[in-house]
Write a protein that holds these residues in place. Structure first.
Motif, PDB file in Angstrom:
ATOM      1  N   LEU A   1     -52.300 -25.076 -87.819  1.00  0.00           N
ATOM      2  CA  LEU A   1     -50.986 -24.877 -87.220  1.00  0.00           C
ATOM      3  C   LEU A   1     -51.050 -23.825 -86.115  1.00  0.00           C
ATOM      4  O   LEU A   1     -51.715 -22.798 -86.272  1.00  0.00           O
ATOM      5  CB  LEU A   1     -49.981 -24.448 -88.280  1.00  0.00           C
ATOM      6  N   ARG A   2     -50.369 -24.084 -85.023  1.00  0.00           N
ATOM      7  CA  ARG A   2     -50.311 -23.128 -83.918  1.00  0.00           C
ATOM      8  C   ARG A   2     -49.425 -21.964 -84.354  1.00  0.00           C
ATOM      9  O   ARG A   2     -48.231 -22.145 -84.575  1.00  0.00           O
ATOM     10  CB  ARG A   2     -49.761 -23.806 -82.672  1.00  0.00           C
ATOM     11  N   THR A   3     -50.038 -20.809 -84.473  1.00  0.00           N
ATOM     12  CA  THR A   3     -49.392 -19.674 -85.131  1.00  0.00           C
ATOM     13  C   THR A   3     -49.324 -18.487 -84.186  1.00  0.00           C
ATOM     14  O   THR A   3     -50.264 -18.208 -83.442  1.00  0.00           O
ATOM     15  CB  THR A   3     -50.182 -19.290 -86.400  1.00  0.00           C
ATOM     16  N   HIS A   4     -48.191 -17.788 -84.243  1.00  0.00           N
ATOM     17  CA  HIS A   4     -48.011 -16.573 -83.455  1.00  0.00           C
ATOM     18  C   HIS A   4     -47.398 -15.520 -84.363  1.00  0.00           C
ATOM     19  O   HIS A   4     -46.559 -15.826 -85.217  1.00  0.00           O
ATOM     20  CB  HIS A   4     -47.103 -16.826 -82.249  1.00  0.00           C
ATOM     21  N   HIS A   5     -47.787 -14.275 -84.169  1.00  0.00           N
ATOM     22  CA  HIS A   5     -47.346 -13.183 -85.039  1.00  0.00           C
ATOM     23  C   HIS A   5     -46.709 -12.101 -84.176  1.00  0.00           C
ATOM     24  O   HIS A   5     -47.257 -11.721 -83.146  1.00  0.00           O
ATOM     25  CB  HIS A   5     -48.566 -12.623 -85.789  1.00  0.00           C
ATOM     26  N   LEU A   6     -45.564 -11.606 -84.623  1.00  0.00           N
ATOM     27  CA  LEU A   6     -44.846 -10.531 -83.933  1.00  0.00           C
ATOM     28  C   LEU A   6     -44.596  -9.396 -84.909  1.00  0.00           C
ATOM     29  O   LEU A   6     -44.047  -9.604 -85.992  1.00  0.00           O
ATOM     30  CB  LEU A   6     -43.502 -11.049 -83.392  1.00  0.00           C
ATOM     31  N   ASP A   7     -44.978  -8.169 -84.527  1.00  0.00           N
ATOM     32  CA  ASP A   7     -44.697  -7.020 -85.375  1.00  0.00           C
ATOM     33  C   ASP A   7     -44.931  -5.737 -84.600  1.00  0.00           C
ATOM     34  O   ASP A   7     -45.466  -5.737 -83.485  1.00  0.00           O
ATOM     35  CB  ASP A   7     -45.562  -7.025 -86.632  1.00  0.00           C
TER      36      ASP A   7
ATOM     37  N   ILE B   1     -55.285 -16.294 -83.387  1.00  0.00           N
ATOM     38  CA  ILE B   1     -53.845 -16.239 -83.641  1.00  0.00           C
ATOM     39  C   ILE B   1     -53.179 -15.402 -82.560  1.00  0.00           C
ATOM     40  O   ILE B   1     -53.576 -14.259 -82.314  1.00  0.00           O
ATOM     41  CB  ILE B   1     -53.562 -15.617 -85.019  1.00  0.00           C
ATOM     42  N   GLY B   2     -52.160 -15.955 -81.925  1.00  0.00           N
ATOM     43  CA  GLY B   2     -51.411 -15.206 -80.932  1.00  0.00           C
ATOM     44  C   GLY B   2     -50.718 -14.008 -81.572  1.00  0.00           C
ATOM     45  O   GLY B   2     -50.193 -14.108 -82.685  1.00  0.00           O
ATOM     46  N   LEU B   3     -50.715 -12.889 -80.883  1.00  0.00           N
ATOM     47  CA  LEU B   3     -50.131 -11.663 -81.428  1.00  0.00           C
ATOM     48  C   LEU B   3     -49.330 -10.952 -80.345  1.00  0.00           C
ATOM     49  O   LEU B   3     -49.863 -10.653 -79.265  1.00  0.00           O
ATOM     50  CB  LEU B   3     -51.233 -10.740 -81.957  1.00  0.00           C
ATOM     51  N   THR B   4     -48.061 -10.707 -80.624  1.00  0.00           N
ATOM     52  CA  THR B   4     -47.225  -9.876 -79.763  1.00  0.00           C
ATOM     53  C   THR B   4     -46.906  -8.611 -80.528  1.00  0.00           C
ATOM     54  O   THR B   4     -46.397  -8.671 -81.656  1.00  0.00           O
ATOM     55  CB  THR B   4     -45.923 -10.602 -79.385  1.00  0.00           C
ATOM     56  N   THR B   5     -47.207  -7.461 -79.932  1.00  0.00           N
ATOM     57  CA  THR B   5     -47.020  -6.197 -80.635  1.00  0.00           C
ATOM     58  C   THR B   5     -45.963  -5.343 -79.952  1.00  0.00           C
ATOM     59  O   THR B   5     -45.804  -5.369 -78.728  1.00  0.00           O
ATOM     60  CB  THR B   5     -48.337  -5.405 -80.715  1.00  0.00           C
ATOM     61  N   VAL B   6     -45.255  -4.585 -80.771  1.00  0.00           N
ATOM     62  CA  VAL B   6     -44.274  -3.615 -80.311  1.00  0.00           C
ATOM     63  C   VAL B   6     -44.806  -2.237 -80.707  1.00  0.00           C
ATOM     64  O   VAL B   6     -45.229  -2.051 -81.859  1.00  0.00           O
ATOM     65  CB  VAL B   6     -42.905  -3.867 -80.975  1.00  0.00           C
ATOM     66  N   PRO B   7     -44.844  -1.272 -79.792  1.00  0.00           N
ATOM     67  CA  PRO B   7     -45.408   0.042 -80.135  1.00  0.00           C
ATOM     68  C   PRO B   7     -44.685   0.697 -81.316  1.00  0.00           C
ATOM     69  O   PRO B   7     -43.453   0.720 -81.363  1.00  0.00           O
ATOM     70  CB  PRO B   7     -45.218   0.854 -78.853  1.00  0.00           C
ATOM     71  N   GLN B   8     -45.486   1.213 -82.242  1.00  0.00           N
ATOM     72  CA  GLN B   8     -44.955   1.918 -83.398  1.00  0.00           C
ATOM     73  C   GLN B   8     -45.519   3.342 -83.393  1.00  0.00           C
ATOM     74  O   GLN B   8     -46.662   3.578 -83.797  1.00  0.00           O
ATOM     75  CB  GLN B   8     -45.346   1.185 -84.694  1.00  0.00           C
TER      76      GLN B   8
ATOM     77  N   THR C   1     -37.434 -10.363 -77.055  1.00  0.00           N
ATOM     78  CA  THR C   1     -38.738 -10.877 -77.487  1.00  0.00           C
ATOM     79  C   THR C   1     -38.572 -11.850 -78.642  1.00  0.00           C
ATOM     80  O   THR C   1     -39.203 -12.921 -78.673  1.00  0.00           O
ATOM     81  CB  THR C   1     -39.658  -9.714 -77.906  1.00  0.00           C
ATOM     82  N   VAL C   2     -37.738 -11.502 -79.612  1.00  0.00           N
ATOM     83  CA  VAL C   2     -37.492 -12.404 -80.747  1.00  0.00           C
ATOM     84  C   VAL C   2     -36.910 -13.721 -80.259  1.00  0.00           C
ATOM     85  O   VAL C   2     -37.345 -14.808 -80.662  1.00  0.00           O
ATOM     86  CB  VAL C   2     -36.547 -11.741 -81.772  1.00  0.00           C
ATOM     87  N   ARG C   3     -35.915 -13.644 -79.386  1.00  0.00           N
ATOM     88  CA  ARG C   3     -35.283 -14.872 -78.881  1.00  0.00           C
ATOM     89  C   ARG C   3     -36.282 -15.746 -78.126  1.00  0.00           C
ATOM     90  O   ARG C   3     -36.316 -16.971 -78.296  1.00  0.00           O
ATOM     91  CB  ARG C   3     -34.113 -14.511 -77.961  1.00  0.00           C
ATOM     92  N   ALA C   4     -37.094 -15.122 -77.281  1.00  0.00           N
ATOM     93  CA  ALA C   4     -38.046 -15.894 -76.466  1.00  0.00           C
ATOM     94  C   ALA C   4     -39.082 -16.594 -77.339  1.00  0.00           C
ATOM     95  O   ALA C   4     -39.409 -17.771 -77.115  1.00  0.00           O
ATOM     96  CB  ALA C   4     -38.732 -14.972 -75.461  1.00  0.00           C
ATOM     97  N   LEU C   5     -39.603 -15.896 -78.343  1.00  0.00           N
ATOM     98  CA  LEU C   5     -40.605 -16.508 -79.208  1.00  0.00           C
ATOM     99  C   LEU C   5     -39.981 -17.554 -80.136  1.00  0.00           C
ATOM    100  O   LEU C   5     -40.566 -18.599 -80.390  1.00  0.00           O
ATOM    101  CB  LEU C   5     -41.319 -15.436 -80.017  1.00  0.00           C
ATOM    102  N   ALA C   6     -38.775 -17.280 -80.639  1.00  0.00           N
ATOM    103  CA  ALA C   6     -38.102 -18.244 -81.514  1.00  0.00           C
ATOM    104  C   ALA C   6     -37.799 -19.543 -80.776  1.00  0.00           C
ATOM    105  O   ALA C   6     -37.845 -20.636 -81.364  1.00  0.00           O
ATOM    106  CB  ALA C   6     -36.818 -17.645 -82.077  1.00  0.00           C
ATOM    107  N   ALA C   7     -37.515 -19.445 -79.478  1.00  0.00           N
ATOM    108  CA  ALA C   7     -37.231 -20.644 -78.687  1.00  0.00           C
ATOM    109  C   ALA C   7     -38.453 -21.538 -78.549  1.00  0.00           C
ATOM    110  O   ALA C   7     -38.321 -22.736 -78.282  1.00  0.00           O
ATOM    111  CB  ALA C   7     -36.717 -20.244 -77.304  1.00  0.00           C
TER     112      ALA C   7
END
Length: 307
Positions: A58-64, A84-91, A127-133
């Motif tokens: 499955l084409r999978t992407h992870h956001l955290d 696996i595609g990964l989009t990160t937000v600085p923590q 970011t959530v909206r763009a990836l969810a779309a």
């Protein structure tokens, strides 16, 4: 916009330090000698689900959120190595981490470092909206701050799953996840009889499918108002670690669902993947592949559901 992501995973990225101990609970002593070594590797619930989905094609992407730290580098490397595609937000507080004590029978006790999350943490709405779309489905982990993303996913019109893990049926923290997901996974470990909690989830929220996993006793599936017992699957090798079994179950279940399989068959595939995960040491991050899953599922077709 094309749906070029099969499953978007929100949250649950982090690093575990694995310690194999002689027994659980661990009796007090001044010190223990750990001959098997103490190892740190990337992989918490969101990572394990993402790895499981990707292994099944499955084409999978992870956001955290991730820190700019050695733990974050391990998480980034894990996703890179598994494609696996990964989009990160600085923590700024750093990447999530935990210590897992694992007994000889594969049971574990997890110690989570809560200092690496903050109440005001947020995933950027755009970011959530763009990836969810771009996604066919979103799996939402119960880690902070994923609850705030649930209304955005509803606006996007995408189906949602979540895993409540060892929810006791009462803790209000879990309720937004339980009531805003189409597919809800949870462990039966803290529930006694899981049926009342499963039916409350379905009655009060959006869930059309609720699955309570019960380890060696199999799983309980609630779909279309009917509760079905799903038999356990014999592991293909000795059980060494239960860590990640629930995540493997969820990944295989979603694989079946996105391929149009009925819920009972999805649950059987989940049981196969969960049993496989119990044979993989915590020091590794590996998942069953699609060909092996389907071959084992074909061999298990004759096993009827438990009424």
């Amino acid at each position: 916009m094309s749906r070029d992501i099969d499953v978007l995973v929100l949250g649950g990225a982090g690093v575990d330090t694995i310690v194999y101990v002689p027994r659980l609970p661990l009796p007090y002593a001044d010190s223990y000698m750990i001959d098997s070594g103490i190892r740190t590797r990337a992989g918490q619930t969101g990572d394990f689900v993402a790895v499981g989905l990707a292994a099944l094609g499955l084409r999978t992407h992870h956001l955290d959120l991730l820190g700019d730290d050695p733990e974050g580098d391990l998480v980034r490397a894990l996703h890179r190595d598994h494609g696996i595609g990964l989009t990160t937000v600085p923590q700024p507080a750093g990447t999530r981490r935990a210590v897992n004590l694992v007994g000889p029978d594969g049971r574990r006790l997890s110690l989570y470092d809560t200092s690496r999350t903050r109440d005001d943490d947020r995933l950027p709405e755009d970011t959530v909206r763009a990836l969810a779309a771009r996604a066919r489905h979103v799996h939402v982990c119960i880690t902070q701050p994923c609850a705030q993303a649930l209304p955005l996913l509803r606006e996007a019109g995408v189906t949602v799953s979540t895993d409540l893990h060892d929810w006791d049926g009462e803790n209000p923290y879990h309720e937004p996840f339980a009531h805003d997901a189409d597919v809800v996974f949870l462990s039966a470990a803290g529930l006694g009889d899981p049926e009342p909690a499963m039916r409350r989830i379905a009655a009060r929220g959006r869930a059309r499918i609720v699955v309570a996993t019960a380890g060696a006793e199999g799983a309980h599936l609630l779909a279309d108002g009917e509760l079905t017992g799903i038999p356990a699957v014999a592991p293909p090798a000795p059980v060494v670690d239960s860590n990640g079994a629930g995540d493997a179950f969820a990944a295989a279940f979603l694989h079946g669902l996105l391929h149009g399989e009925p819920p009972a068959r999805c649950a059987r595939q989940g049981a196969i993947a969960g049993a496989h995960a119990c044979t993989v040491p915590s020091t590794r991050t590996a998942a069953i592949g699609r060909a092996e899953l389907l071959a084992r599922a074909a061999g298990a077709q004759s096993a009827p559901p438990v009424p």
